[in-house]
Design a protein around this motif. Sequence first.
Motif, PDB file in Angstrom:
ATOM      1  N   PRO A 108      -0.357  -9.286  48.986  1.00 52.03           N
ATOM      2  CA  PRO A 108      -0.356 -10.410  50.063  1.00 52.03           C
ATOM      3  C   PRO A 108      -1.475 -10.368  51.188  1.00 52.03           C
ATOM      4  O   PRO A 108      -1.576  -9.143  51.526  1.00 52.03           O
ATOM      5  N   GLU A 109      -1.389 -11.397  51.841  1.00 54.43           N
ATOM      6  CA  GLU A 109      -2.345 -11.231  52.970  1.00 54.43           C
ATOM      7  C   GLU A 109      -1.504 -10.414  54.282  1.00 54.43           C
ATOM      8  O   GLU A 109      -0.297 -10.365  54.192  1.00 54.43           O
ATOM      9  N   GLY A 110      -2.188  -9.586  54.836  1.00 54.78           N
ATOM     10  CA  GLY A 110      -1.782  -8.428  55.644  1.00 54.78           C
ATOM     11  C   GLY A 110      -1.374  -7.244  55.137  1.00 54.78           C
ATOM     12  O   GLY A 110      -1.089  -6.355  55.972  1.00 54.78           O
ATOM     13  N   ARG A 111      -1.680  -6.969  53.720  1.00 55.22           N
ATOM     14  CA  ARG A 111      -1.270  -5.759  53.253  1.00 55.22           C
ATOM     15  C   ARG A 111      -2.625  -4.801  53.556  1.00 55.22           C
ATOM     16  O   ARG A 111      -3.666  -5.173  53.178  1.00 55.22           O
ATOM     17  N   VAL A 112      -2.397  -3.682  53.883  1.00 55.30           N
ATOM     18  CA  VAL A 112      -3.546  -2.662  54.343  1.00 55.30           C
ATOM     19  C   VAL A 112      -2.878  -1.350  53.838  1.00 55.30           C
ATOM     20  O   VAL A 112      -1.853  -0.838  54.193  1.00 55.30           O
ATOM     21  N   CYS A 113      -4.106  -0.651  53.152  1.00 56.64           N
ATOM     22  CA  CYS A 113      -3.541   0.860  52.869  1.00 56.64           C
ATOM     23  C   CYS A 113      -4.492   1.782  53.428  1.00 56.64           C
ATOM     24  O   CYS A 113      -5.513   1.393  53.929  1.00 56.64           O
ATOM     25  N   PHE A 114      -4.079   2.910  53.972  1.00 51.79           N
ATOM     26  CA  PHE A 114      -4.590   3.798  54.757  1.00 51.79           C
ATOM     27  C   PHE A 114      -4.713   5.183  53.966  1.00 51.79           C
ATOM     28  O   PHE A 114      -3.641   5.702  53.305  1.00 51.79           O
ATOM     29  N   GLY A 115      -5.571   5.831  54.318  1.00 50.17           N
ATOM     30  CA  GLY A 115      -5.742   7.240  53.763  1.00 50.17           C
ATOM     31  C   GLY A 115      -6.056   8.243  55.038  1.00 50.17           C
ATOM     32  O   GLY A 115      -6.815   7.742  55.833  1.00 50.17           O
ATOM     33  N   LEU A 116      -5.612   9.369  54.890  1.00 51.60           N
ATOM     34  CA  LEU A 116      -5.862  10.500  55.921  1.00 51.60           C
ATOM     35  C   LEU A 116      -6.139  11.772  54.999  1.00 51.60           C
ATOM     36  O   LEU A 116      -5.357  12.344  54.417  1.00 51.60           O
ATOM     37  N   ALA A 117      -7.361  12.473  55.407  1.00 49.67           N
ATOM     38  CA  ALA A 117      -7.750  13.534  54.812  1.00 49.67           C
ATOM     39  C   ALA A 117      -8.022  14.620  55.776  1.00 49.67           C
ATOM     40  O   ALA A 117      -8.849  14.096  56.732  1.00 49.67           O
ATOM     41  N   ARG A 118      -7.590  15.840  55.669  1.00 49.53           N
ATOM     42  CA  ARG A 118      -8.183  16.628  56.356  1.00 49.53           C
ATOM     43  C   ARG A 118      -8.363  18.185  55.342  1.00 49.53           C
ATOM     44  O   ARG A 118      -7.752  18.548  54.600  1.00 49.53           O
ATOM     45  N   GLY A 120      -8.330  21.377  54.042  1.00 49.62           N
ATOM     46  CA  GLY A 120      -7.369  22.363  53.788  1.00 49.62           C
ATOM     47  C   GLY A 120      -5.907  21.872  53.612  1.00 49.62           C
ATOM     48  O   GLY A 120      -4.877  22.620  53.600  1.00 49.62           O
ATOM     49  N   PHE A 121      -5.834  20.431  53.653  1.00 46.09           N
ATOM     50  CA  PHE A 121      -4.633  19.870  53.480  1.00 46.09           C
ATOM     51  C   PHE A 121      -4.358  18.918  52.578  1.00 46.09           C
ATOM     52  O   PHE A 121      -5.709  18.513  52.143  1.00 46.09           O
ATOM     53  N   ARG A 122      -3.414  18.489  52.085  1.00 48.04           N
ATOM     54  CA  ARG A 122      -3.146  17.379  51.014  1.00 48.04           C
ATOM     55  C   ARG A 122      -3.467  16.085  51.704  1.00 48.04           C
ATOM     56  O   ARG A 122      -3.028  15.671  52.920  1.00 48.04           O
ATOM     57  N   THR A 123      -4.184  15.028  50.867  1.00 53.03           N
ATOM     58  CA  THR A 123      -4.549  13.785  51.499  1.00 53.03           C
ATOM     59  C   THR A 123      -3.249  13.100  51.443  1.00 53.03           C
ATOM     60  O   THR A 123      -2.577  13.117  50.264  1.00 53.03           O
ATOM     61  N   VAL A 124      -2.963  12.364  52.045  1.00 54.95           N
ATOM     62  CA  VAL A 124      -1.761  11.414  52.215  1.00 54.95           C
ATOM     63  C   VAL A 124      -2.267   9.724  52.355  1.00 54.95           C
ATOM     64  O   VAL A 124      -3.390   9.557  53.010  1.00 54.95           O
ATOM     65  N   THR A 125      -1.568   8.859  51.805  1.00 54.79           N
ATOM     66  CA  THR A 125      -1.816   7.606  51.882  1.00 54.79           C
ATOM     67  C   THR A 125      -0.425   6.840  52.156  1.00 54.79           C
ATOM     68  O   THR A 125       0.598   7.262  52.023  1.00 54.79           O
ATOM     69  N   GLU A 126      -0.725   5.799  52.732  1.00 51.94           N
ATOM     70  CA  GLU A 126       0.511   4.794  52.875  1.00 51.94           C
ATOM     71  C   GLU A 126      -0.019   3.228  52.897  1.00 51.94           C
ATOM     72  O   GLU A 126      -1.386   3.197  53.170  1.00 51.94           O
ATOM     73  N   THR A 127       0.789   2.472  52.523  1.00 54.72           N
ATOM     74  CA  THR A 127       0.512   0.915  52.537  1.00 54.72           C
ATOM     75  C   THR A 127       1.410   0.317  53.894  1.00 54.72           C
ATOM     76  O   THR A 127       2.745   0.566  53.959  1.00 54.72           O
ATOM     77  N   ARG A 128       0.778  -0.598  54.612  1.00 49.87           N
ATOM     78  CA  ARG A 128       1.664  -1.352  55.750  1.00 49.87           C
ATOM     79  C   ARG A 128       1.554  -2.737  55.262  1.00 49.87           C
ATOM     80  O   ARG A 128       0.134  -3.232  55.069  1.00 49.87           O
ATOM     81  N   ASP A 129       2.416  -3.412  55.377  1.00 50.16           N
ATOM     82  CA  ASP A 129       2.328  -4.950  55.073  1.00 50.16           C
ATOM     83  C   ASP A 129       2.621  -5.725  56.366  1.00 50.16           C
ATOM     84  O   ASP A 129       3.713  -5.667  56.982  1.00 50.16           O
ATOM     85  N   PHE A 130       1.443  -5.984  57.146  1.00 51.60           N
ATOM     86  CA  PHE A 130       1.763  -6.521  58.352  1.00 51.60           C
ATOM     87  C   PHE A 130       2.180  -7.912  58.212  1.00 51.60           C
ATOM     88  O   PHE A 130       2.534  -8.355  59.234  1.00 51.60           O
ATOM     89  N   GLY A 131       1.866  -8.546  57.198  1.00 48.02           N
ATOM     90  CA  GLY A 131       2.227 -10.252  57.118  1.00 48.02           C
ATOM     91  C   GLY A 131       0.978 -10.948  57.247  1.00 48.02           C
ATOM     92  O   GLY A 131       0.182 -10.536  57.871  1.00 48.02           O
ATOM     93  N   ALA A 132       1.315 -12.262  57.274  1.00 48.15           N
ATOM     94  CA  ALA A 132       0.089 -13.260  57.528  1.00 48.15           C
ATOM     95  C   ALA A 132       0.157 -13.614  58.832  1.00 48.15           C
ATOM     96  O   ALA A 132       0.392 -14.480  59.412  1.00 48.15           O
ATOM     97  N   GLN A 133      -0.397 -12.680  59.852  1.00 50.29           N
ATOM     98  CA  GLN A 133      -0.245 -12.862  61.187  1.00 50.29           C
ATOM     99  C   GLN A 133      -1.621 -13.299  61.560  1.00 50.29           C
ATOM    100  O   GLN A 133      -1.907 -13.512  62.817  1.00 50.29           O
TER     101      GLN A 133
END
Length: 155
Positions: A108-118, A120-133
């Motif tokens: 859907p519109e407003g879905r955004v996926c994020f990654g954070l890599a550092r 020496g650390f495990r990469t983390v990801t997440e998805t946010r659904d901000f909606g059709a704003q």
Amino acid sequence: MSAQEILDLARAEGVMIATAESCTGGMVAVALTDMPGSSHVLERGFVTYSNNAKKEDLDVTPESLSTYGAVSEQVAREMAEGALAHSHADLSVSVTGIAGPGASEHKPEGRVCFGLARKGFRTVTETRDFGAQGRDNVRRLSRDHALALLKRALT
């Protein structure tokens, strides 16, 4: 969320940051470079709007793009890890999403996926659904969330 706080924390830890952005088109890097002293912390920013740019600049695999699509946690992971691999940064954040208008049956519109890599650390990801704003709001919310992820990684 203060970009200056992120810069201060990163500088105190000696951490360099890279960004890998798609739907935000460089807004995260702009937020950081708007602050004085950003050159001590921001190593570089990648704006990889097209799938070809994601593959060429960040080593996102064609298999991930065809299997999961550009708007996926798998691609966000590869973008964040690719930003580290192609820079001298210690920490990276990635953003890929559908700012709008437009959506598909599965994304859907407003879905955004994020990654954070550092390093020496495990990469983390997440998805946010901000909606059709609306495009501007989704991009702004995505920028702010990416900055929050950076701050969280530094505290």
